[in-house]
Scaffold this motif. Structure first.
Motif, PDB file in Angstrom:
ATOM      1  N   THR A 262       5.026  -3.489  -0.125  1.00  9.69           N
ATOM      2  CA  THR A 262       3.793  -4.259   0.014  1.00  9.69           C
ATOM      3  C   THR A 262       2.864  -3.961  -1.158  1.00  9.69           C
ATOM      4  O   THR A 262       3.048  -3.003  -1.894  1.00  9.69           O
ATOM      5  CB  THR A 262       3.070  -3.912   1.330  1.00  9.69           C
ATOM      6  OG1 THR A 262       2.736  -2.516   1.329  1.00  9.69           O
ATOM      7  CG2 THR A 262       3.931  -4.246   2.539  1.00  9.69           C
ATOM      8  N   ASP A 263       1.855  -4.793  -1.283  1.00 12.65           N
ATOM      9  CA  ASP A 263       0.794  -4.570  -2.258  1.00 12.65           C
ATOM     10  C   ASP A 263      -0.523  -4.822  -1.544  1.00 12.65           C
ATOM     11  O   ASP A 263      -0.815  -5.963  -1.195  1.00 12.65           O
ATOM     12  CB  ASP A 263       0.950  -5.526  -3.444  1.00 12.65           C
ATOM     13  CG  ASP A 263      -0.090  -5.303  -4.529  1.00 12.65           C
ATOM     14  OD1 ASP A 263      -0.628  -4.180  -4.604  1.00 12.65           O
ATOM     15  OD2 ASP A 263      -0.371  -6.253  -5.294  1.00 12.65           O
ATOM     16  N   PRO A 264      -1.298  -3.770  -1.219  1.00 14.40           N
ATOM     17  CA  PRO A 264      -1.162  -2.378  -1.674  1.00 14.40           C
ATOM     18  C   PRO A 264      -0.080  -1.632  -0.902  1.00 14.40           C
ATOM     19  O   PRO A 264       0.397  -2.092   0.129  1.00 14.40           O
ATOM     20  CB  PRO A 264      -2.537  -1.783  -1.378  1.00 14.40           C
ATOM     21  CG  PRO A 264      -3.020  -2.570  -0.196  1.00 14.40           C
ATOM     22  CD  PRO A 264      -2.515  -3.969  -0.407  1.00 14.40           C
ATOM     23  N   GLU A 265       0.269  -0.457  -1.450  1.00 20.65           N
ATOM     24  CA  GLU A 265       1.252   0.421  -0.806  1.00 20.65           C
ATOM     25  C   GLU A 265       0.854   1.878  -1.041  1.00 20.65           C
ATOM     26  O   GLU A 265       0.559   2.235  -2.176  1.00 20.65           O
ATOM     27  CB  GLU A 265       2.643   0.156  -1.391  1.00 20.65           C
ATOM     28  CG  GLU A 265       3.756   0.881  -0.665  1.00 20.65           C
ATOM     29  CD  GLU A 265       5.136   0.522  -1.190  1.00 20.65           C
ATOM     30  OE1 GLU A 265       5.862   1.467  -1.585  1.00 20.65           O
ATOM     31  OE2 GLU A 265       5.484  -0.673  -1.232  1.00 20.65           O
ATOM     32  N   PRO A 266       0.845   2.692   0.005  1.00 26.54           N
ATOM     33  CA  PRO A 266       1.119   2.363   1.401  1.00 26.54           C
ATOM     34  C   PRO A 266       0.114   1.332   1.941  1.00 26.54           C
ATOM     35  O   PRO A 266      -1.043   1.306   1.523  1.00 26.54           O
ATOM     36  CB  PRO A 266       0.948   3.694   2.129  1.00 26.54           C
ATOM     37  CG  PRO A 266       1.032   4.753   1.076  1.00 26.54           C
ATOM     38  CD  PRO A 266       0.493   4.123  -0.169  1.00 26.54           C
ATOM     39  N   LEU A 267       0.585   0.513   2.877  1.00 22.09           N
ATOM     40  CA  LEU A 267      -0.277  -0.506   3.456  1.00 22.09           C
ATOM     41  C   LEU A 267      -1.294   0.178   4.367  1.00 22.09           C
ATOM     42  O   LEU A 267      -0.915   0.853   5.330  1.00 22.09           O
ATOM     43  CB  LEU A 267       0.573  -1.495   4.245  1.00 22.09           C
ATOM     44  CG  LEU A 267      -0.096  -2.813   4.635  1.00 22.09           C
ATOM     45  CD1 LEU A 267      -0.478  -3.604   3.394  1.00 22.09           C
ATOM     46  CD2 LEU A 267       0.816  -3.627   5.537  1.00 22.09           C
ATOM     47  N   PRO A 268      -2.590   0.034   4.079  1.00 21.43           N
ATOM     48  CA  PRO A 268      -3.591   0.767   4.868  1.00 21.43           C
ATOM     49  C   PRO A 268      -3.721   0.222   6.287  1.00 21.43           C
ATOM     50  O   PRO A 268      -3.467  -0.963   6.542  1.00 21.43           O
ATOM     51  CB  PRO A 268      -4.884   0.561   4.071  1.00 21.43           C
ATOM     52  CG  PRO A 268      -4.652  -0.643   3.231  1.00 21.43           C
ATOM     53  CD  PRO A 268      -3.189  -0.721   2.959  1.00 21.43           C
ATOM     54  N   ALA A 269      -4.107   1.095   7.198  1.00 20.60           N
ATOM     55  CA  ALA A 269      -4.369   0.674   8.568  1.00 20.60           C
ATOM     56  C   ALA A 269      -5.430  -0.423   8.559  1.00 20.60           C
ATOM     57  O   ALA A 269      -6.392  -0.376   7.793  1.00 20.60           O
ATOM     58  CB  ALA A 269      -4.847   1.869   9.392  1.00 20.60           C
ATOM     59  N   HIS A 271      -4.991  -3.466   7.570  1.00 23.37           N
ATOM     60  CA  HIS A 271      -4.697  -4.560   6.628  1.00 23.37           C
ATOM     61  C   HIS A 271      -4.140  -5.750   7.399  1.00 23.37           C
ATOM     62  O   HIS A 271      -3.331  -5.583   8.326  1.00 23.37           O
ATOM     63  CB  HIS A 271      -3.691  -4.089   5.581  1.00 23.37           C
ATOM     64  CG  HIS A 271      -3.574  -5.019   4.414  1.00 23.37           C
ATOM     65  ND1 HIS A 271      -2.874  -6.204   4.467  1.00 23.37           N
ATOM     66  CD2 HIS A 271      -4.082  -4.936   3.153  1.00 23.37           C
ATOM     67  CE1 HIS A 271      -2.944  -6.808   3.294  1.00 23.37           C
ATOM     68  NE2 HIS A 271      -3.678  -6.062   2.480  1.00 23.37           N
ATOM     69  N   TRP A 274      -0.374  -6.282   8.593  1.00 22.35           N
ATOM     70  CA  TRP A 274       0.210  -5.614   9.752  1.00 22.35           C
ATOM     71  C   TRP A 274       0.363  -6.562  10.938  1.00 22.35           C
ATOM     72  O   TRP A 274       1.339  -6.472  11.695  1.00 22.35           O
ATOM     73  CB  TRP A 274      -0.631  -4.416  10.179  1.00 22.35           C
ATOM     74  CG  TRP A 274      -0.491  -3.189   9.334  1.00 22.35           C
ATOM     75  CD1 TRP A 274      -1.479  -2.572   8.618  1.00 22.35           C
ATOM     76  CD2 TRP A 274       0.686  -2.393   9.133  1.00 22.35           C
ATOM     77  NE1 TRP A 274      -0.997  -1.457   7.981  1.00 22.35           N
ATOM     78  CE2 TRP A 274       0.335  -1.320   8.280  1.00 22.35           C
ATOM     79  CE3 TRP A 274       1.994  -2.485   9.591  1.00 22.35           C
ATOM     80  CZ2 TRP A 274       1.243  -0.338   7.875  1.00 22.35           C
ATOM     81  CZ3 TRP A 274       2.910  -1.515   9.193  1.00 22.35           C
ATOM     82  CH2 TRP A 274       2.532  -0.459   8.349  1.00 22.35           C
ATOM     83  N   PRO A 283       8.363   0.604   5.919  1.00 25.30           N
ATOM     84  CA  PRO A 283       7.544   1.348   4.949  1.00 25.30           C
ATOM     85  C   PRO A 283       8.310   1.866   3.734  1.00 25.30           C
ATOM     86  O   PRO A 283       8.410   3.062   3.505  1.00 25.30           O
ATOM     87  CB  PRO A 283       6.998   2.498   5.794  1.00 25.30           C
ATOM     88  CG  PRO A 283       8.094   2.769   6.776  1.00 25.30           C
ATOM     89  CD  PRO A 283       8.709   1.439   7.097  1.00 25.30           C
TER      90      PRO A 283
END
Length: 320
Positions: A262-269, A271, A274, A283
């Motif tokens: 994904t972009d961004p990565e790690p995918l923030p909570a 986002h 999700w 992941p």
């Protein structure tokens, strides 16, 4: 032969992210040190001649010792993509080689590409949610059989994906790469042909490296040419896809997506990806599997043997 930690300081030094004692058959003629991204270095970085980058530790960790590695001759990654290290190449000592891990992750990443494709098409996440709720939801779902699959990025991983598609009776597999050519399985089309190829694909699998040319390759125009209901599978790099453009298509319900990156990565909570309708997310686990460690050790044994004997190294992708 066992790894030699105590040899003459005149011997070239290799930094490895795997304990040298765990790699059988390391060549003599080198000193070895273990560094897997910790805060303390095992030696003065200036002594290092062969640097194997810690696996999946991120750019900040991987590139941290590079400015101090004044005697460096080789940077070896354990990933196929080198986008996190490539910007540092101009700053390395002249002649330093950057080598990737082409072939190391082919089987594991191709397995995941197929798993994501099947899981998304057959709606395995939906069935898991139904199981959690104790509900028997018997519904028709798309099969991979008789579908047209477009593989964008036909290198060793793309070819490994096609190998695994063969038994699934796809109607058609179309291959696209930067350099058009002919393979035993058929022609590889140029990237310029994508506008004509995308409307016919039921499944589009992205397996291309991240470069200036491929960043946001799957942009609004690319996604807009995909047919209604098509599935986008990304096992390349997150930034190959324009996230906002993809979210627009997912929220409209026109496309589905299975994303290991994904972009961004790690995918923030929190986002929106999700909870985007029609999205399946893993992941960045294409490489981390039981296939990784033995193949990583084999790659390092081969490259270090070549390095000691001053033979050409494999998978050279850039030279400082």
């Amino acid at each position: 032969m066992s790894a030699d930690h105590s040899g003459s300081a005149a011997l070239p030094l290799a930094w490895l992210p795997i304990e040298p004692e765990e790699i059988e058959g390391l060549p003599e003629g080198l000193r070895y040190a273990h560094w897997n991204g910790g805060p303390d270095y095992p030696t003065d970085p200036a002594e290092c001649s062969f640097y194997c980058v810690p696996y999946l530790k991120g750019t900040a960790v991987s590139a941290r010792p590079l400015p101090e590695m004044s005697r460096l001759r080789v940077v070896q990654t354990l990933t196929a993509g080198v986008d996190d290290i490539l910007p540092a190449v101009p700053l390395l000592p002249s002649g330093t080689l950057l080598c990737n891990a082409r072939g190391l992750h082919d089987a594991s990443t191709a397995e995941l590409a197929l798993a994501l494709t099947l899981a998304a098409l057959r709606d395995i996440p939906g069935f898991v949610r139904a199981q959690d709720a104790g509900e028997w939801r018997q519904e028709f779902r798309p099969a991979l059989a008789d579908k047209s699959v477009l593989i964008v990025g036909y290198g060793s991983i793309g070819a490994a994906i096609e190998d695994r598609l063969v038994p699934f009776e796809c109607a058609r597999v179309v291959r696209v790469a930067r350099s058009p050519r002919t393979t035993a399985r058929g022609p590889v089309q140029p990237v310029a042909a994508l506008p004509q190829l995308l409307p016919d694909a039921d499944v589009v699998i992205l397996a291309t490296p991240l470069t200036d040319e491929t960043r946001h390759l799957a942009d609004a125009a690319f996604l807009g040419r995909m047919k209604d209901g098509a599935l986008l599978v990304n096992i390349a790099r997150g930034a190959v896809v324009d996230t906002e453009a993809l979210l627009t298509e997912l929220e409209r319900g026109r496309l589905r997506a299975a994303l290991d990156v994904t972009d961004p990565e790690p995918l923030p909570a929190g986002h929106p990806l999700w909870k985007a309708p029609g999205a399946l997310i893993t992941p960045h686990v294409g490489g981390p599997s039981s296939a990784y460690l033995p193949r990583a050790k084999a790659l390092l044994r081969d490259q270090l043997a070549r390095f000691v004997l001053d033979e050409p190294l494999r998978n050279v992708v850039a030279t400082a």
